[in-house]
Design a protein around this motif. Structure first.
Motif, PDB file in Angstrom:
ATOM      1  N   LYS A 166       1.108 -24.630  -0.638  1.00  0.00           N
ATOM      2  CA  LYS A 166       1.071 -25.623  -1.713  1.00  0.00           C
ATOM      3  C   LYS A 166      -0.331 -26.223  -1.840  1.00  0.00           C
ATOM      4  O   LYS A 166      -0.864 -26.385  -2.941  1.00  0.00           O
ATOM      5  N   GLU A 167      -0.944 -26.530  -0.684  1.00  0.00           N
ATOM      6  CA  GLU A 167      -2.293 -27.095  -0.690  1.00  0.00           C
ATOM      7  C   GLU A 167      -3.310 -26.083  -1.217  1.00  0.00           C
ATOM      8  O   GLU A 167      -4.252 -26.453  -1.935  1.00  0.00           O
ATOM      9  N   TYR A 168      -3.112 -24.826  -0.867  1.00  0.00           N
ATOM     10  CA  TYR A 168      -4.036 -23.782  -1.326  1.00  0.00           C
ATOM     11  C   TYR A 168      -4.040 -23.705  -2.856  1.00  0.00           C
ATOM     12  O   TYR A 168      -5.100 -23.715  -3.487  1.00  0.00           O
ATOM     13  N   PHE A 169      -2.860 -23.635  -3.452  1.00  0.00           N
ATOM     14  CA  PHE A 169      -2.789 -23.522  -4.919  1.00  0.00           C
ATOM     15  C   PHE A 169      -3.269 -24.803  -5.605  1.00  0.00           C
ATOM     16  O   PHE A 169      -3.833 -24.749  -6.699  1.00  0.00           O
ATOM     17  N   ALA A 170      -3.036 -25.950  -4.960  1.00  0.00           N
ATOM     18  CA  ALA A 170      -3.533 -27.213  -5.525  1.00  0.00           C
ATOM     19  C   ALA A 170      -5.065 -27.198  -5.561  1.00  0.00           C
ATOM     20  O   ALA A 170      -5.683 -27.623  -6.549  1.00  0.00           O
ATOM     21  N   LYS A 171      -5.682 -26.700  -4.486  1.00  0.00           N
ATOM     22  CA  LYS A 171      -7.143 -26.602  -4.455  1.00  0.00           C
ATOM     23  C   LYS A 171      -7.660 -25.630  -5.521  1.00  0.00           C
ATOM     24  O   LYS A 171      -8.774 -25.789  -6.022  1.00  0.00           O
ATOM     25  N   ARG A 172      -6.838 -24.634  -5.853  1.00  0.00           N
ATOM     26  CA  ARG A 172      -7.232 -23.665  -6.879  1.00  0.00           C
ATOM     27  C   ARG A 172      -6.966 -24.193  -8.286  1.00  0.00           C
ATOM     28  O   ARG A 172      -7.192 -23.489  -9.281  1.00  0.00           O
ATOM     29  N   GLY A 173      -6.472 -25.431  -8.378  1.00  0.00           N
ATOM     30  CA  GLY A 173      -6.331 -26.087  -9.676  1.00  0.00           C
ATOM     31  C   GLY A 173      -5.058 -25.777 -10.431  1.00  0.00           C
ATOM     32  O   GLY A 173      -4.976 -26.018 -11.642  1.00  0.00           O
ATOM     33  N   LEU A 174      -4.022 -25.270  -9.740  1.00  0.00           N
ATOM     34  CA  LEU A 174      -2.776 -24.919 -10.426  1.00  0.00           C
ATOM     35  C   LEU A 174      -1.799 -26.090 -10.437  1.00  0.00           C
ATOM     36  O   LEU A 174      -1.636 -26.792  -9.438  1.00  0.00           O
ATOM     37  N   THR A 175      -1.149 -26.274 -11.571  1.00  0.00           N
ATOM     38  CA  THR A 175      -0.128 -27.317 -11.707  1.00  0.00           C
ATOM     39  C   THR A 175       1.211 -26.786 -11.219  1.00  0.00           C
ATOM     40  O   THR A 175       1.420 -25.578 -11.083  1.00  0.00           O
ATOM     41  N   ASN A 176       2.142 -27.721 -10.970  1.00  0.00           N
ATOM     42  CA  ASN A 176       3.492 -27.313 -10.562  1.00  0.00           C
ATOM     43  C   ASN A 176       4.163 -26.468 -11.647  1.00  0.00           C
ATOM     44  O   ASN A 176       4.919 -25.540 -11.349  1.00  0.00           O
TER      45      ASN A 176
END
Length: 603
Positions: free
Chosen positions: A144-154
């Motif tokens: 979850k943290e990885y994708f958040a750092k990549r700028g992806l929304t839920n």
């Protein structure tokens, strides 16, 4: 597998077929253009560069003038996708939101026992598990943290069903075993791995997960990326009948409708490039599976769209991959454009840094032509400060320019060359003539070969068919559209047609009307079991002209058919008499009968 067509009531099949317009369904596979009353596109059943695949909306049938395939919407999906009848019905029902009766759903579930179906079911469960862990579980926090750092929304994570395979290596195996799956079968499919110590572990443990769907939206595998130092960095599902990287394009199922709407596709290298672009509102985006573009993928794209924008990484490897992909797409007659990224960016980082609008305005819209890219790309192979290398470079570029169909484009790039190397346009035009002549000769040969191949049996027959054969074909067309004509033919001819396949078709047609069915070519084709008959009916109805027909014309067709039938019957009778005379050792009588046969055949 059991034929399940008997489990589906005719009225249900009919409702589903009528709800799925054949042009809409085939447009999911082929770029169709309307010409007159019909739609034309590149045939999905064979390779071609000139559209010979025709779809008629009023008759709800298709026919290819190149390979002879033909049928209705159900036939199309069964042949192209390799689906069973019931799988096709289920797909079409789902497509239009039609609920199948519960009895049919239960019956079909009991049939879902094949290895492939079990693997697909396992993938569905894993997609749900990995996605749930990523979004809602403590075990998925790293992902979850990885994708958040990549700028992806839920919302984006949910749309692409992104997930995380936990670091607990045996967790997935235990989960699937509890769901009733056999671990040995999952190991064979490459979902699980059997270690030398006998432990069964998840192939993707400790990685973020990208579900891979085929063009129908069915999950057929996973792509995975390590988020620590675990090697390899990228990992895909094992190659199998279901998961073939060379034939799949990431996000193609979601991008199809946007590709058709924009009339162009944007081709990336990576999953994250696609996801970032999609999140930024650029939705006609697809990617290869971490490998070079293949001919299969290029041909698939060409069926859907003419223009492809290649947007790969701007490093040396990306430029090399761009050239290979562009060359392949050019070979299948795509109009290729190259989007150039500056300063070592990849599409994902550019979009995350500057946003989707800048990506459209500053990267996609200024895309350069294939020739501009090629001229720039080619320079790395030459030392252009050397006169001899300059000449070799110019010759190489001239060969490519000569392949262009547009004389305006050719002149434009000749002027670019003339300006860059201080050469007169006249000398370049003179030099290119040799290449143009060579190309023209090659094209003429290809056209000749293509014409020879395309002059398939049904074209030859159309030109050379005897009158009775044409009469039978034309009469069948009218019979398919008017029951009263069928009743008249049945009364006067019965099955006394001269062509065996025509006899079979009219026999089926008599039964079809006796069962109370309406004149409906698509429905009639659906009732036929023989694939060759389905193709023939589609071909006859697509190639025989339909006019207002008078009763006198129908009588004339019947007369022509009957006369031929009686002639053939009389000749067969004479042949039997001749054979009997020969057996009775009566050569004189046999010779007289032979003369009668010759006279009858001359009539």
């Amino acid at each position: 597998m059991v034929d399940l067509s008997n489990f589906v009531p005719e009225d249900v099949i009919e409702d589903i077929r009528n709800a799925n317009d054949i042009v809409d369904v085939i447009s999911d596979y082929v770029q169709l253009n309307k010409q007159g009353r019909n739609y034309f596109g590149l045939c999905p059943f064979h390779d071609e560069k000139t559209p010979s695949f025709s779809v008629t909306q009023d008759k709800q049938i298709f026919h290819c003038f190149g390979c002879g395939k033909g049928g209705n919407v159900i036939t199309f999906l069964m042949e192209l996708e390799g689906l069973t009848f019931i799988e096709t019905i289920k797909y079409l029902a789902d497509r239009r939101g039609i609920e199948l009766p519960q009895s049919i759903v239960q019956t079909t579930k009991t049939q879902a026992t094949s290895s492939d179906e079990q693997i697909l079911s396992a993938y569905k469960w894993l997609e749900k598990l990995y996605h749930y862990l990523l979004r809602f579980a403590k075990d998925g926090q790293e992902g979850k943290e990885y994708f958040a750092k990549r700028g992806l929304t839920n919302e984006t994570i949910d749309l692409f069903k992104l997930g995380y395979a936990p670091n607990q290596k045996t967790f997935t195996a235990s989960f699937l075993e509890k769901k009733g799956f056999h671990l040995q079968q999952l190991q064979k499919a490459g979902i699980l791995i059997n270690k030398s110590n006998g432990e069964t572990i998840d192939r993707f443990y400790g990685r973020v997960i990208f579900p891979i769907r085929n063009h129908l939206g069915v999950i057929v595998g996973f792509g995975a990326r390590s988020i620590d130092k675990q090697a390899p960095k990228y990992l895909n599902s094992s190659e199998s009948q279901l998961f073939q990287k060379s034939k799949l394009l990431y996000n193609f199922d979601l991008a199809k409708k946007h590709i058709r709407k924009e009339n162009e596709a944007i081709l990336f290298e990576g999953y994250m490039d696609v996801i970032s672009a999609y999140q930024a509102g650029i939705k006609n985006v697809i990617a290869t599976m971490g490998t070079s573009l293949t001919e299969s993928q290029a041909r698939l794209l060409r069926r859907y769209v003419e223009t492809v924008i290649i947007c790969y990484d701007s490093d040396e490897a990306g430029i090399e991959a761009t050239y290979r992909a562009a060359h392949l797409l050019e070979q299948v007659d795509c109009h290729v454009k190259i989007a150039v990224l500056k300063d070592g960016f990849d599409p994902d980082t550019y979009i995350q840094t500057y946003g989707g609008d800048n990506f459209i305005n500053k990267v996609l819209q200024p895309s350069e032509t294939f020739m501009s890219f090629y001229m720039r790309y080619l320079k790395k192979d030459f030392k252009l400060q050397s006169k001899s290398d300059q000449l070799r470079y110019i010759q190489t570029v001239l060969k490519e320019i000569a392949k262009m169909n547009s004389s305006i484009e050719r002149e434009y790039y000749l002027k670019v060359l003339a300006s860059e190397f201080n050469i007169t346009l006249e000398s370049l035009n003179q030099e290119i003539k040799t290449f143009l002549k060579t190309n023209q000769d090659q094209q003429d040969n290809r056209k000749k070969d293509s014409y020879t191949k395309k002059a398939t049996h049904f074209y030859q027959q159309k030109r050379l068919l005897p009158a009775y054969h044409n009469a039978e074909r034309q009469l069948i067309v009218y019979m398919l559209q008017d029951r009263t004509i069928t009743d008249k033919v049945k009364e006067e001819l019965g099955v006394a047609f001269n062509i065996d396949q025509h006899k079979i078709i009219v026999t089926h047609l008599y039964a079809y009307y006796e069962e109370g069915h309406p004149p409906d070519i698509s429905l009639f084709i659906e009732k036929l079991e023989d694939e060759s008959l389905k193709h023939l009916v589609a071909e006859i109805t697509m190639t025989s002209p339909v006019y207002e027909v008078s009763s006198d014309e129908i009588k004339d067709y019947i007369r022509i058919i009957r006369e031929e039938y009686e002639d053939v019957s009389y000749i067969n009778k004479l042949k039997k008499e001749q054979k009997m005379a020969e057996q009775q050792n009566d050569p004189l009588t046999a010779a007289k009968i032979a003369l009668k046969i010759i006279e009858q055949q001359r009539k």
